[in-house]
Design an enzyme around this catalytic site. Structure first.
Site, short mmCIF file in Angstrom:
data_model
loop_
_atom_site.label_atom_id
_atom_site.label_comp_id
_atom_site.label_asym_id
_atom_site.label_seq_id
_atom_site.Cartn_x
_atom_site.Cartn_y
_atom_site.Cartn_z
N LYS A 1 0.80 -1.23 0.00
CA LYS A 1 0.00 0.00 0.00
C LYS A 1 0.83 1.28 0.00
O LYS A 1 0.41 2.29 -0.56
CB LYS A 1 -0.97 0.00 1.19
CG LYS A 1 -2.12 -0.98 0.96
CD LYS A 1 -3.13 -0.96 2.08
CE LYS A 1 -4.21 -1.98 1.81
NZ LYS A 1 -5.20 -2.05 2.87
N ASP B 1 -9.86 2.77 2.21
CA ASP B 1 -9.93 2.10 3.53
C ASP B 1 -10.49 3.04 4.60
O ASP B 1 -11.25 2.61 5.47
CB ASP B 1 -8.52 1.65 3.97
CG ASP B 1 -8.08 0.38 3.26
OD1 ASP B 1 -8.94 -0.40 2.82
OD2 ASP B 1 -6.85 0.16 3.16
P1 NAP Z 1 0.71 -3.73 6.46
O1 NAP Z 1 0.82 -2.36 5.89
O2 NAP Z 1 1.64 -4.78 5.97
O3 NAP Z 1 0.88 -3.57 8.06
C1 NAP Z 1 0.88 -4.70 8.90
C2 NAP Z 1 0.93 -4.27 10.37
O4 NAP Z 1 0.76 -5.46 11.15
C3 NAP Z 1 2.25 -3.65 10.81
O5 NAP Z 1 1.99 -2.71 11.82
C4 NAP Z 1 3.02 -4.85 11.40
O6 NAP Z 1 3.89 -4.49 12.43
C5 NAP Z 1 1.88 -5.64 12.03
N1 NAP Z 1 2.19 -7.05 12.10
C6 NAP Z 1 2.40 -7.91 11.07
N2 NAP Z 1 2.65 -9.14 11.54
C7 NAP Z 1 2.63 -9.05 12.90
C8 NAP Z 1 2.83 -9.98 13.96
N3 NAP Z 1 3.10 -11.27 13.69
N4 NAP Z 1 2.71 -9.55 15.23
C9 NAP Z 1 2.43 -8.26 15.48
N5 NAP Z 1 2.24 -7.31 14.54
C10 NAP Z 1 2.34 -7.71 13.26
O7 NAP Z 1 -0.76 -4.33 6.27
P2 NAP Z 1 -2.17 -3.56 6.06
O8 NAP Z 1 -2.36 -3.24 4.65
O9 NAP Z 1 -2.25 -2.47 7.08
O10 NAP Z 1 -3.22 -4.74 6.40
C11 NAP Z 1 -3.24 -5.34 7.67
C12 NAP Z 1 -4.42 -6.32 7.79
O11 NAP Z 1 -5.64 -5.63 7.65
C13 NAP Z 1 -4.44 -7.43 6.74
O12 NAP Z 1 -4.85 -8.61 7.37
C14 NAP Z 1 -5.48 -6.97 5.75
O13 NAP Z 1 -6.11 -8.05 5.07
C15 NAP Z 1 -6.47 -6.28 6.68
N6 NAP Z 1 -7.28 -5.24 6.01
C16 NAP Z 1 -8.62 -5.33 6.05
C17 NAP Z 1 -9.39 -4.35 5.44
C18 NAP Z 1 -10.89 -4.43 5.46
O14 NAP Z 1 -11.50 -3.76 4.63
N7 NAP Z 1 -11.51 -5.16 6.35
C19 NAP Z 1 -8.78 -3.27 4.79
C20 NAP Z 1 -7.39 -3.20 4.80
C21 NAP Z 1 -6.64 -4.19 5.42
P3 NAP Z 1 5.46 -4.18 12.15
O15 NAP Z 1 5.53 -2.71 11.86
O16 NAP Z 1 6.10 -4.56 13.43
O17 NAP Z 1 5.88 -5.04 10.99
#
Ligand code: NAP
Length: 276
Positions: free
Chosen positions: A69, A105
């Site tokens: 993103k 989002d």
């Molecule tokens: P992203 O930019 O990759 O960010 C991931 C975040 O999660 C970071 O803060 C990361 O922390 C943390 N993280 C990852 N693995 C972890 C672990 N094992 N333990 C603790 N923290 C962890 O991802 P994103 O785009 O924000 O999306 C995140 C989630 O939201 C996904 O599952 C996605 O499918 C979901 N989502 C849902 C919607 C919806 O419409 N419902 C919309 C958008 C996203 P670090 O900084 O420490 O790496």
């Protein structure tokens, strides 16, 4: 559905991508509205290659999911002001080779929250500091919610907290918070690792509103724990539908068929709650 020489192509780029129900949702929307288009999932490791492919093949629109993103931004021709402010793009519109990035989002999360609760005078802890957390953080800040950010990596957590002018809490110190709204934005607990939670059970106080933006599974381990402890729970499903509806509008200019989109996603989740 008839695929012919006029069929338009849309898709989602991400890695992993197997959890995504965006193809189910958008293909249902195209079908309900009689739009001659298909939507596919593209697992990729090559951000720039993917965008060059969009231009070269005339792919009309792309959803962007983990972990691209923020990474797509330098390769776009234009970024909408809201997405620029958030620093994350989840939607690309291909206007005859000119790629424009948007973020739906924030609007999706706002709509999903406001249909359940009033945001006025709330305090919120955001778990995570990635693309979705940024979008939600900016939106809540605009609504006057008192935010704090908890994240695994201190660097990213502090950076978002600094941007949002709010406190940073290490992920293992969340018991010190007394927010009345908790929004979980990490992929922890997402299929196939649905027995995990990034949030410890003991911080879930009765009456706290707990939203997990993961929608596969529909009821994550966090939401199960929260329900058992008397919290109000909000799943990621409606945020997902509403952000997708905004994407559909940007791509087609047509009012999105929200109930057909919801039905298709619910059917996919109930038929195979732990789908690949
Ligand atoms: P992203 O930019 O990759 O960010 C991931 C975040 O999660 C970071 O803060 C990361 O922390 C943390 N993280 C990852 N693995 C972890 C672990 N094992 N333990 C603790 N923290 C962890 O991802 P994103 O785009 O924000 O999306 C995140 C989630 O939201 C996904 O599952 C996605 O499918 C979901 N989502 C849902 C919607 C919806 O419409 N419902 C919309 C958008 C996203 P670090 O900084 O420490 O790496």
């Amino acid at each position: 559905m008839m695929i012919d020489q006029d069929t338009s192509l849309y898709g989602v780029m991400g890695n992993p991508i197997g959890h995504s129900l965006s193809p189910t949702m958008h293909n249902a929307a195209f079908s309900a509205m009689g739009v001659n288009a298909v939507y596919l999932a593209f697992k990729t490791e090559d951000t720039n290659g993917c965008l060059r492919g969009m231009r070269a093949l005339g792919i009309k629109g792309m959803s962007v999911t983990i972990p691209f993103k923020s990474a797509v931004i330098p390769y776009l021709d234009e970024v909408d002001p809201l997405a620029k402010k958030i620093g994350a793009v989840n939607t690309i519109v291909n206007d005859n080779g000119w790629l424009v990035g948007y973020n739906t989002d924030a609007l999706g999360a706002l709509k999903a929250l406001e249909e359940k609760i009033c945001l006025q005078e709330r305090s919120c802890i955001i778990i995570g500091a990635g693309g979705a957390a940024r979008a939600i953080g900016f939106m809540l800040r605009e609504k006057g919610v008192a935010i704090s950010v908890a994240n695994r990596s201190m660097e990213r957590g502090k950076e978002l907290a600094h941007t949002l002018e709010c406190p940073y809490i290490p992920l293992d110190k969340t018991e010190d918070t007394n927010a009345d709204l908790l929004i979980q934005t990490t992929p922890v607990g997402m299929h196939p690792h649905s027995n995990r939670s990034a949030v410890p059970e003991q911080i879930l106080e009765p009456g706290t509103v707990v939203m997990d933006i993961i929608y596969n599974p529909l009821e994550t381990k966090l939401l199960k724990m929260a329900k058992a402890r008397g919290c109000v729970t909000i799943s990621g499903l409606n945020m997902f539908i509403y952000q997708g509806a905004e994407q559909f509008k940007l791509w087609t200019g047509v009012t999105p068929p929200v109930s057909a989109m919801t039905r298709a996603v619910q059917q996919a989740l109930s038929g195979n709650n732990e789908r690949n």
